[in-house]
Design a protein around this motif. Structure first.
Motif, PDB file in Angstrom:
ATOM      1  N   LEU A  35      -2.897   2.948 -23.016  1.00  0.00           N
ATOM      2  CA  LEU A  35      -1.498   3.139 -23.526  1.00  0.00           C
ATOM      3  C   LEU A  35      -1.550   3.457 -24.810  1.00  0.00           C
ATOM      4  N   ASP A  36      -0.867   4.455 -25.348  1.00  0.00           N
ATOM      5  CA  ASP A  36      -0.652   4.617 -26.900  1.00  0.00           C
ATOM      6  C   ASP A  36       0.444   3.533 -27.492  1.00  0.00           C
ATOM      7  N   ALA A  37       0.286   3.501 -28.648  1.00  0.00           N
ATOM      8  CA  ALA A  37       1.029   2.326 -29.490  1.00  0.00           C
ATOM      9  C   ALA A  37       2.684   2.442 -28.824  1.00  0.00           C
ATOM     10  N   THR A  38       3.128   3.577 -28.693  1.00  0.00           N
ATOM     11  CA  THR A  38       4.618   3.537 -28.414  1.00  0.00           C
ATOM     12  C   THR A  38       4.749   4.058 -26.649  1.00  0.00           C
ATOM     13  N   ALA A  39       4.070   4.012 -26.146  1.00  0.00           N
ATOM     14  CA  ALA A  39       4.032   4.492 -24.750  1.00  0.00           C
ATOM     15  C   ALA A  39       4.542   3.234 -23.916  1.00  0.00           C
ATOM     16  N   ARG A  40       5.144   3.461 -22.767  1.00  0.00           N
ATOM     17  CA  ARG A  40       6.002   2.641 -22.037  1.00  0.00           C
ATOM     18  C   ARG A  40       5.507   2.600 -20.407  1.00  0.00           C
ATOM     19  N   LEU A  41       5.177   1.648 -20.024  1.00  0.00           N
ATOM     20  CA  LEU A  41       4.537   1.353 -18.664  1.00  0.00           C
ATOM     21  C   LEU A  41       5.350   0.404 -17.571  1.00  0.00           C
ATOM     22  N   VAL A  42       5.606   0.857 -16.452  1.00  0.00           N
ATOM     23  CA  VAL A  42       6.031  -0.123 -15.248  1.00  0.00           C
ATOM     24  C   VAL A  42       5.103   0.068 -14.157  1.00  0.00           C
ATOM     25  N   LEU A  43       4.301  -0.779 -13.858  1.00  0.00           N
ATOM     26  CA  LEU A  43       3.184  -1.065 -12.805  1.00  0.00           C
ATOM     27  C   LEU A  43       3.474  -1.952 -11.894  1.00  0.00           C
ATOM     28  N   ARG A  44       3.620  -1.435 -10.672  1.00  0.00           N
ATOM     29  CA  ARG A  44       3.797  -2.467  -9.641  1.00  0.00           C
ATOM     30  C   ARG A  44       2.699  -2.239  -8.672  1.00  0.00           C
ATOM     31  N   GLU A  45       1.834  -3.360  -8.189  1.00  0.00           N
ATOM     32  CA  GLU A  45       1.060  -3.262  -7.235  1.00  0.00           C
ATOM     33  C   GLU A  45       1.277  -4.577  -6.117  1.00  0.00           C
ATOM     34  N   GLU A  46       0.892  -4.066  -4.864  1.00  0.00           N
ATOM     35  CA  GLU A  46       0.947  -5.153  -3.762  1.00  0.00           C
ATOM     36  C   GLU A  46      -0.065  -5.032  -2.776  1.00  0.00           C
ATOM     37  N   GLN A  47      -0.684  -6.334  -2.407  1.00  0.00           N
ATOM     38  CA  GLN A  47      -1.704  -6.337  -1.596  1.00  0.00           C
ATOM     39  C   GLN A  47      -1.459  -7.231  -0.249  1.00  0.00           C
ATOM     40  N   LEU A  48      -1.530  -6.804   0.826  1.00  0.00           N
ATOM     41  CA  LEU A  48      -1.062  -7.647   2.112  1.00  0.00           C
ATOM     42  C   LEU A  48      -2.592  -7.882   2.555  1.00  0.00           C
ATOM     43  N   LEU A  49      -2.796  -8.943   2.944  1.00  0.00           N
ATOM     44  CA  LEU A  49      -4.286  -9.497   3.424  1.00  0.00           C
ATOM     45  C   LEU A  49      -4.096  -9.749   4.947  1.00  0.00           C
ATOM     46  N   GLY A  50      -4.607  -8.548   5.529  1.00  0.00           N
ATOM     47  CA  GLY A  50      -4.498  -8.572   6.973  1.00  0.00           C
ATOM     48  C   GLY A  50      -3.287  -8.036   7.707  1.00  0.00           C
ATOM     49  N   ARG A  51      -3.415  -7.371   8.932  1.00  0.00           N
ATOM     50  CA  ARG A  51      -2.359  -7.019   9.505  1.00  0.00           C
ATOM     51  C   ARG A  51      -1.785  -8.037  10.422  1.00  0.00           C
ATOM     52  N   ALA A  52      -0.879  -7.878  11.052  1.00  0.00           N
ATOM     53  CA  ALA A  52      -0.351  -9.005  11.958  1.00  0.00           C
ATOM     54  C   ALA A  52      -1.297  -9.534  12.991  1.00  0.00           C
ATOM     55  N   GLY A  53      -1.549 -10.797  12.804  1.00  0.00           N
ATOM     56  CA  GLY A  53      -2.394 -11.587  13.539  1.00  0.00           C
ATOM     57  C   GLY A  53      -3.811 -11.529  13.309  1.00  0.00           C
ATOM     58  N   GLU A  54      -4.199 -10.935  12.271  1.00  0.00           N
ATOM     59  CA  GLU A  54      -5.540 -10.776  11.940  1.00  0.00           C
ATOM     60  C   GLU A  54      -6.016 -11.333  10.537  1.00  0.00           C
ATOM     61  N   GLU A  55      -7.320 -11.753  10.433  1.00  0.00           N
ATOM     62  CA  GLU A  55      -7.746 -12.031   8.972  1.00  0.00           C
ATOM     63  C   GLU A  55      -8.115 -10.976   8.389  1.00  0.00           C
ATOM     64  N   PRO A  56      -7.771 -11.288   6.905  1.00  0.00           N
ATOM     65  CA  PRO A  56      -8.166 -10.273   5.994  1.00  0.00           C
ATOM     66  C   PRO A  56      -9.424  -9.637   6.064  1.00  0.00           C
ATOM     67  N   GLY A  57     -10.051  -8.461   5.309  1.00  0.00           N
ATOM     68  CA  GLY A  57     -11.161  -8.256   4.928  1.00  0.00           C
ATOM     69  C   GLY A  57     -11.491  -8.719   3.658  1.00  0.00           C
ATOM     70  N   HIS A  58     -12.464  -8.214   2.971  1.00  0.00           N
ATOM     71  CA  HIS A  58     -12.820  -8.772   1.479  1.00  0.00           C
ATOM     72  C   HIS A  58     -12.096  -7.724   0.518  1.00  0.00           C
ATOM     73  N   LEU A  59     -11.460  -8.196  -0.327  1.00  0.00           N
ATOM     74  CA  LEU A  59     -10.897  -7.625  -1.257  1.00  0.00           C
ATOM     75  C   LEU A  59     -10.859  -7.973  -2.606  1.00  0.00           C
ATOM     76  N   VAL A  60     -11.583  -7.261  -3.351  1.00  0.00           N
ATOM     77  CA  VAL A  60     -11.868  -7.599  -4.997  1.00  0.00           C
ATOM     78  C   VAL A  60     -10.917  -6.425  -5.751  1.00  0.00           C
ATOM     79  N   SER A  61     -10.216  -6.938  -6.667  1.00  0.00           N
ATOM     80  CA  SER A  61      -9.131  -6.332  -7.459  1.00  0.00           C
ATOM     81  C   SER A  61      -9.369  -6.460  -8.860  1.00  0.00           C
ATOM     82  N   ARG A  62      -9.312  -5.509  -9.914  1.00  0.00           N
ATOM     83  CA  ARG A  62      -9.174  -5.639 -11.266  1.00  0.00           C
ATOM     84  C   ARG A  62      -8.229  -4.878 -11.844  1.00  0.00           C
TER      85      ARG A  62
END
Length: 213
Positions: free
Chosen positions: A78-105
């Motif tokens: 971001l430059d000094a006068t820049a504006r940001l709206v950031l939304r991220e969502e993670q769902l761990l597994g589909r219905a009735g299952e365990e999630p995989g391995h997820l590493v996020s940064r």
């Protein structure tokens, strides 16, 4: 999209030039799946926002399906006068299952200075990710980040839905602001979106003349 699969290498570069206003979303959720190899997949997003520009990064959720192995990064400059709206969502597994391995940064720099560097890791072989100190049995997690001139980041964090058994969110300022970060956990994707929307509305209620949202 039904990707990335194990071993895939995906990347996305987005730039909002001077005084531009850009909103980016996705047509559907991103589904991380088991691939033909056990090697991790990578999904790298790089966002750049120039002076007096606004970028809204609002993708649909990332679903970590059973057997998947994904390393996801989101790097924002971001430059000094820049504006940001950031939304991220993670769902761990589909219905009735365990999630995989997820590493996020998520790594955000504003005017060359580090604003946020957040690492998360869920699913086997990570330890304690589902315990009371982290997700406490919830399967949906997300972040909402607001950055830019005019963001009123008062020093006291706000806990939304405190004591609720149906998820909660924490809205807090960042030390190198002006910036507010909301982190939410919930049992389902719909409740997670409600929590992030609540956090967004609460944040905007504290602003005066900020059009970044």
């Amino acid at each position: 999209m039904s990707a990335p699969l194990g071993g895939d290498r995906l990347s996305l570069d987005i730039t909002a030039e001077d005084r531009a206003e850009l909103e980016v979303t996705t047509a559907a959720a991103t589904l991380a799946l088991r691939g033909p190899t056990t090697a991790p997949a990578t999904y790298d997003v790089r966002l750049s926002v120039a002076e007096h520009a606004i970028l809204r990064w609002l993708p649909q959720p990332l679903i970590s399906a059973a057997g998947s192995n994904l390393r996801q990064t989101c790097t924002v400059e971001l430059d000094a006068t820049a504006r940001l709206v950031l939304r991220e969502e993670q769902l761990l597994g589909r219905a009735g299952e365990e999630p995989g391995h997820l590493v996020s940064r998520i790594l955000v720099r504003r005017a060359g200075r580090k604003l946020l560097d957040q690492h998360t890791a869920y699913g086997s072989p990570e330890l304690g990710w589902d315990g009371p100190a982290v997700l406490n049995g919830n399967r949906a997690v997300g972040q909402l980040l607001l950055v830019g001139p005019g963001v009123n980041a008062r020093p006291d964090p706000v806990l939304l839905r405190e004591g609720s058994k149906d998820g909660c969110a924490l809205l807090a300022p960042l030390a190198e602001g002006p910036a507010l970060l909301a982190t939410a956990v919930a049992p389902t994707s719909s409740v997670l979106r409600e929590l992030l929307d609540e956090a967004h509305a609460h944040a905007l209620g504290r602003q005066r003349g900020w059009s970044g949202a």
